[in-house]
Scaffold this motif. Structure first.
Motif, PDB file in Angstrom:
ATOM      1  N   THR A  59      -0.535  18.146 -23.743  1.00  0.00           N
ATOM      2  CA  THR A  59      -0.238  18.547 -25.113  1.00  0.00           C
ATOM      3  C   THR A  59      -0.691  19.983 -25.316  1.00  0.00           C
ATOM      4  O   THR A  59      -1.858  20.300 -25.132  1.00  0.00           O
ATOM      5  CB  THR A  59      -0.964  17.630 -26.114  1.00  0.00           C
ATOM      6  N   PHE A  60       0.245  20.828 -25.663  1.00  0.00           N
ATOM      7  CA  PHE A  60      -0.082  22.211 -25.986  1.00  0.00           C
ATOM      8  C   PHE A  60       0.345  22.445 -27.424  1.00  0.00           C
ATOM      9  O   PHE A  60       1.529  22.564 -27.731  1.00  0.00           O
ATOM     10  CB  PHE A  60       0.638  23.175 -25.042  1.00  0.00           C
ATOM     11  N   ALA A  61      -0.617  22.436 -28.313  1.00  0.00           N
ATOM     12  CA  ALA A  61      -0.350  22.619 -29.736  1.00  0.00           C
ATOM     13  C   ALA A  61      -1.545  23.342 -30.354  1.00  0.00           C
ATOM     14  O   ALA A  61      -2.420  22.718 -30.945  1.00  0.00           O
ATOM     15  CB  ALA A  61      -0.116  21.278 -30.415  1.00  0.00           C
ATOM     16  N   PRO A  62      -1.595  24.648 -30.190  1.00  0.00           N
ATOM     17  CA  PRO A  62      -2.743  25.403 -30.710  1.00  0.00           C
ATOM     18  C   PRO A  62      -2.931  25.206 -32.222  1.00  0.00           C
ATOM     19  O   PRO A  62      -1.964  25.080 -32.965  1.00  0.00           O
ATOM     20  CB  PRO A  62      -2.387  26.861 -30.416  1.00  0.00           C
ATOM     21  N   ALA A  63      -4.165  25.118 -32.602  1.00  0.00           N
ATOM     22  CA  ALA A  63      -4.565  25.062 -34.009  1.00  0.00           C
ATOM     23  C   ALA A  63      -4.081  23.804 -34.736  1.00  0.00           C
ATOM     24  O   ALA A  63      -3.958  23.812 -35.955  1.00  0.00           O
ATOM     25  CB  ALA A  63      -4.095  26.310 -34.755  1.00  0.00           C
ATOM     26  N   THR A  64      -3.772  22.736 -33.987  1.00  0.00           N
ATOM     27  CA  THR A  64      -3.402  21.476 -34.635  1.00  0.00           C
ATOM     28  C   THR A  64      -4.178  20.337 -33.990  1.00  0.00           C
ATOM     29  O   THR A  64      -4.644  20.452 -32.860  1.00  0.00           O
ATOM     30  CB  THR A  64      -1.895  21.167 -34.507  1.00  0.00           C
TER      31      THR A  64
END
Length: 54
Positions: A30-35
């Motif tokens: 999972t790559f979802a910065p700031a979430t």
């Protein structure tokens, strides 16, 4: 992407396929910065656990 680290939670499953004398590797990240990634990881786990090889 330069100078941008890509890190995050991941799942790896290794399946021993004795019938075909091989090991299958399933990976997902999972790559979802700031979430928050919790819900994404549950969804990813469900996808990887339902994979079928014929």
């Amino acid at each position: 992407i330069q100078n941008y680290p890509m890190a995050g939670p991941f799942l790896t499953y290794i399946i021993n396929d004795k019938a075909n004398n091989r090991k299958l590797i399933l990976e997902g990240f999972t790559f979802a910065p700031a979430t928050n990634k919790r819900d994404y990881m549950f969804e990813l786990e469900a996808i990887l656990k339902t994979v079928q090889f014929n």
